[in-house]
Design a protein around this motif. Structure first.
Motif, PDB file in Angstrom:
ATOM      1  N   ASP A   1       0.837  -1.202   0.000  1.00  0.00           N
ATOM      2  CA  ASP A   1       0.000   0.000   0.000  1.00  0.00           C
ATOM      3  C   ASP A   1       0.870   1.250   0.000  1.00  0.00           C
ATOM      4  O   ASP A   1       1.503   1.571   1.025  1.00  0.00           O
ATOM      5  N   PRO A   2       0.921   1.992  -1.105  1.00  0.00           N
ATOM      6  CA  PRO A   2       1.749   3.200  -1.116  1.00  0.00           C
ATOM      7  C   PRO A   2       1.263   4.255  -0.125  1.00  0.00           C
ATOM      8  O   PRO A   2       2.073   5.017   0.416  1.00  0.00           O
ATOM      9  N   GLY A   3      -0.049   4.322   0.132  1.00  0.00           N
ATOM     10  CA  GLY A   3      -0.550   5.305   1.078  1.00  0.00           C
ATOM     11  C   GLY A   3      -0.017   5.076   2.483  1.00  0.00           C
ATOM     12  O   GLY A   3       0.445   6.003   3.150  1.00  0.00           O
TER      13      GLY A   3
ATOM     14  N   ASP B   1      -6.552   9.676  -5.251  1.00  0.00           N
ATOM     15  CA  ASP B   1      -6.253   8.934  -4.029  1.00  0.00           C
ATOM     16  C   ASP B   1      -5.350   9.804  -3.155  1.00  0.00           C
ATOM     17  O   ASP B   1      -4.131   9.848  -3.350  1.00  0.00           O
TER      18      ASP B   1
ATOM     19  N   ALA C   1       1.111   1.185 -11.218  1.00  0.00           N
ATOM     20  CA  ALA C   1      -0.330   1.390 -11.033  1.00  0.00           C
ATOM     21  C   ALA C   1      -0.980   1.739 -12.355  1.00  0.00           C
ATOM     22  O   ALA C   1      -0.517   2.622 -13.081  1.00  0.00           O
TER      23      ALA C   1
ATOM     24  N   ARG D   1      -2.211   8.150  -1.600  1.00  0.00           N
ATOM     25  CA  ARG D   1      -1.158   7.847  -2.578  1.00  0.00           C
ATOM     26  C   ARG D   1      -0.422   9.118  -2.994  1.00  0.00           C
ATOM     27  O   ARG D   1       0.806   9.130  -3.151  1.00  0.00           O
TER      28      ARG D   1
ATOM     29  N   ALA E   1       1.930  10.106  -0.341  1.00  0.00           N
ATOM     30  CA  ALA E   1       3.134   9.282  -0.360  1.00  0.00           C
ATOM     31  C   ALA E   1       4.156   9.838  -1.339  1.00  0.00           C
ATOM     32  O   ALA E   1       5.355   9.896  -1.043  1.00  0.00           O
TER      33      ALA E   1
ATOM     34  N   VAL F   1       3.933   2.951  -7.528  1.00  0.00           N
ATOM     35  CA  VAL F   1       3.172   3.912  -8.331  1.00  0.00           C
ATOM     36  C   VAL F   1       3.482   3.749  -9.813  1.00  0.00           C
ATOM     37  O   VAL F   1       2.611   3.997 -10.660  1.00  0.00           O
TER      38      VAL F   1
ATOM     39  N   LEU G   1      -2.116  10.168 -10.685  1.00  0.00           N
ATOM     40  CA  LEU G   1      -0.691   9.866 -10.685  1.00  0.00           C
ATOM     41  C   LEU G   1       0.030  10.571 -11.830  1.00  0.00           C
ATOM     42  O   LEU G   1       1.169  11.016 -11.668  1.00  0.00           O
TER      43      LEU G   1
ATOM     44  N   VAL H   1       7.688   2.928  -2.683  1.00  0.00           N
ATOM     45  CA  VAL H   1       6.610   3.802  -3.165  1.00  0.00           C
ATOM     46  C   VAL H   1       6.758   4.037  -4.661  1.00  0.00           C
ATOM     47  O   VAL H   1       5.775   3.931  -5.433  1.00  0.00           O
TER      48      VAL H   1
END
Length: 784
Positions: free
Chosen positions: A534-536, A588, A581, A591, A594, A578, A633, A574
């Motif tokens: 989970d990048p968050g 998000d 993704a 994210r 992050a 991403v 992103l 991270v």
């Protein structure tokens, strides 16, 4: 003679009266009570003169298991009455149940949790037979408001039916076997004493009957105890007290309790709900309890400006009487009063069942009248321990620490974290916060390690429940340092490497000064970051670790290799997540935060990272150009590259520049706001920088101006979310520059204020334009 068994329901006034009457009539030599046998040497503590309700709090901790249980006692608890009345006639009073730390209580936070709730088949049939929806209403009609004649026989029949042929669970079977051992042993002692004449007439009054043994336990256990006690004893003498395993820590203390904690409507899973009503029932009888309940509800409603007229009261009284007669109650029971009041006072349709109809906690959105009725039933009484009651060492340690830092009074406390005294005070207060001890709350200070703030402000708050909280926290250690470290270690053991609470756990560990645990936690983080999905959550850990690394002079965390390893591993993970993704997922925020943490780490700690600024800029360019990447992103990647290239072109290529990238994003108005949200999250300062017509703001304005009204309406919700990245002062500055750019006059602040939701205003304008176009098409528009 055989033992006399009294099966009771916990916290039942009717059962408490029966116990008192039975003890006075039989004057037994022994009274055996369902309660923790390890307290038998400390029963004098219960007789110190406390103000009830109180509870026996027990704790247990070993390498594998942590458990806490409560055994609450109020004035009308049959167990309490058995203790009090038994001592008054000179009987030997004994607790005969397993200690609360025993595995038999592993899944039970409350010793007196209702067996009726666990084995509900028979009670469900009884509820159906008597036309009631809850066990509590059934119980009231059968016992609490019914005549006292034949109560013992009716209780026996009820509990025989409840137990039936049910197979008790493993925990109940272990408890019943242990209690039966006590009954057999004490019966043998009583017979021996009766044979010698010992124990008869030893009381200062009429004397006790040494041969009589009274057993007071939960009614569900009574049928099994009768059968088990009739069997031969496997070994002579009283049963041995179970001993905790080596290395385990356990203990029991008395704590203050409250009616709210006892109330089933607040989530308590044992005994009777509405403790204030049953307290009045115990003291004055059912008729007075019904009258007092009605008065309490009306008083609360009128105090909160709910209209209650005389006609309403007359109607409520009539409904209550009619319901009691219809249900066969000689006097109104609790549910009769509540149903009558609800019928007369609730004028609106109810969207939820009345909570007393099914013993359910109050649901969100409950009718205000129902809320006040439940509160009136529950009451606000809080128990108080006698001053001579023993307390765990933590209580005394906390009091000494608070006095030493000057936090024992009600004045606010400011801690300067750059001094030893201030840091000590901060750690003391954070340890109390971590243990859930009320009294102080922080109103200002550093957040999550990222703020360069060196002071904390702690305000004094309500101290209700502080003594009970400290006694319960004593289960974790004898001092604040030990207790806080134990709680943090427990959280570290139960928080997985992919848990979103890792960042908060890391910061709490540092705030409490648990240096050894901090190093272990950082080592665990560094070893597991490469598998985090989970990048968050990774971003939260990264932001916290970066703040600690930058501000080590405040927390004493130092720029350790472990912190550096966490920073390096989190940044690499991270960026890897991403870049891979894909899909459309909307904006998000976690994210994006992050990626902002990655940007900040590259700014403030580039020498710690394996990934270089140039590598990150190249990766950001790939994401920005990837049509399959989520829009937020792609916008964030533009912003990240922009910040890393010191204002250079964020998207070099055949069609360079931010404006061209925004135009491509605007090809789908539904994703434009997400794209801008990502951009603003990473390059907010660059967007607001004033560089004339070549500024990012000018480019964004140009793209938005090219949208049609229909496209703008589609993009508006996401656009509003995107501009939420700017604080109010920056939004006002943007509005002022837009006014100046168009050569207009007006108030930037006024431009930010609307009479209604902007989405609704835009939709209304679009509707008006559609109507106008339709009228023009058919030549129906009237010339002005």
């Amino acid at each position: 003679m055989p033992a006399v068994f009294l099966g009771v329901r916990h916290h039942s006034p009717a059962c408490a009266r029966l116990v008192a009457e039975t003890v006075r009539r039989l004057r037994p030599g022994y009274v055996l009570v369902e309660g923790p046998a390890d307290l038998n040497g400390r029963l004098d503590e219960l007789a110190l003169g406390h103000e009830l309700p109180i509870a026996v709090f027990s704790h247990y901790r070993d390498a594998e298991r942590t458990a806490t249980t409560w055994a609450p006692l109020c004035d009308y608890s049959p167990e309490w009455v058995a203790l009090r009345e038994g001592r008054s006639v000179g009987a030997e009073v004994l607790f005969v149940d397993l200690p609360s730390w025993h595995p038999a209580f592993e899944l039970r936070a409350n010793r007196y949790a209702d067996a009726e709730a666990r084995y509900a088949e028979a009670t469900a049939r009884l509820c159906e037979r008597f036309g009631t929806g809850s066990v509590d209403a059934l119980w009231d009609g059968l016992f609490e408001v019914a005549p006292a004649d034949g109560l013992a026989e009716r209780l026996d029949a009820y509990f025989d039916l409840v137990r039936g042929e049910s197979e008790a669970d493993e925990g109940d079977r272990a408890r019943e076997a242990y209690m039966a051992d006590w009954v057999r042993a004490v019966l043998a002692e009583a017979e021996a004493e009766a044979g010698t004449g010992a124990g008869v007439g030893t009381d200062a009054g009429a004397g006790t009957d040494a041969a009589t043994v009274l057993v007071v336990t939960g009614g569900f256990h009574t049928p099994a105890l009768r059968a088990l006690a009739a069997r031969p004893a496997p070994t002579p003498g009283r049963p041995a007290l179970p001993v905790p395993p080596p290395g385990a820590v356990s203990g029991s203390y008395l704590v203050p309790y409250s009616f709210r904690q006892l109330d089933a409507f607040a989530g308590y899973q044992s005994g009777m709900p509405s403790p204030a009503y049953y307290q009045r029932l115990w003291e004055d009888g059912p008729e007075a309890a019904a009258d007092h309940l009605r008065q309490s509800v009306v008083t609360r409603l009128r105090a909160r400006r709910h209209p209650v007229s005389t006609a309403d009261l007359v109607a409520a009284a009539a409904l209550t009487g009619g319901l009691a007669a219809l249900r066969g109650h000689p006097v109104p029971a609790r549910t009769d009063v509540l149903d009558g009041l609800a019928g007369a006072l609730v004028k609106d349709d109810l969207t939820q069942p009345l909570p007393w109809s099914e013993r359910a906690p109050l649901a969100p959105g409950s009718h205000p009248v129902v809320v006040e009725m439940v509160a009136a039933c529950g009451g606000a009484r809080t128990g108080r321990l006698h001053p001579d009651t023993p307390a765990p060492p933590l209580v005394h340690d906390a009091a000494a620490r608070l006095a030493a830092i000057g936090a024992a009074g009600s004045r606010p406390l400011t801690c300067d974290l750059t001094t030893e005294e201030g840091l000590t005070a901060s750690r003391t207060l954070h340890r109390l916060r971590l243990l859930g001890v009320p009294g102080r709350h922080r109103t200002a200070g550093p957040a999550h390690g990222a703020d360069p703030v060196t002071t904390e402000r702690w305000e004094a708050g309500p101290e209700a429940g502080r003594d009970a909280a400290l006694i319960e926290a004593g289960a974790y250690g004898a001092t604040l340092d030990e207790a806080a470290a134990t709680v943090l270690a427990e959280r570290a053991r139960t928080t997985g490497p992919t848990d979103t609470e890792l960042a908060a756990l890391l910061f709490d560990t540092v705030l409490c000064g648990a240096t050894d645990l901090t190093d272990r936690l950082l080592g665990t983080l560094a070893a597991t970051l490469a598998r985090h999905p989970d990048p968050g959550a990774l971003g939260a850990v990264l932001a916290t670790a970066l703040g600690l690394w930058r501000h080590d002079r405040v927390y004493g965390a130092a720029r350790s290799p472990l912190l550096a390893a966490v920073l390096d591993g989190a940044v690499a993970r991270v960026l890897w997540l991403v870049e891979g993704a894909h899909g459309r997922s909307g904006a998000d925020p976690a994210r994006l935060a992050a990626l902002a943490a990655v940007r900040d780490t590259l700014r403030h700690a580039p020498d710690l990272l394996t990934v270089t600024t140039a590598d990150t800029a190249a990766l950001a360019l790939r994401i920005a150009r990837d049509p399959h990447a989520p829009a937020d992103l792609r916008g964030a990647a533009h912003g990240l590259r922009l910040t890393l290239t010191a204002g250079g072109d964020p998207d070099p290529g055949p069609e360079p520049g931010l404006a061209s990238a925004a135009r491509r994003a605007a090809g789908d108005p539904g994703t434009l706001g997400d794209w801008l949200g990502g951009l603003f999250a990473l390059a907010r300062e660059e967007v607001t920088a004033d560089t004339g017509d070549g500024s990012l703001l000018a480019a964004v304005d140009a793209v938005l101006a090219e949208l049609t009204d229909a496209e703008f309406l589609i993009a508006l919700p996401a656009l509003r979310q995107a501009f939420a990245w700017f604080p109010p002062r920056e939004r006002e500055r943007i509005a002022r520059r837009l006014i100046e750019r168009r050569g207009l006059r007006g108030s930037a602040r006024g431009l930010l204020r609307t009479t209604a939701d902007p989405v609704h205003l835009a939709a209304a304008r679009a509707l008006e334009e559609n109507v106008t176009a339709l009228l023009d098409r058919h030549g129906l528009r009237t010339a002005r």
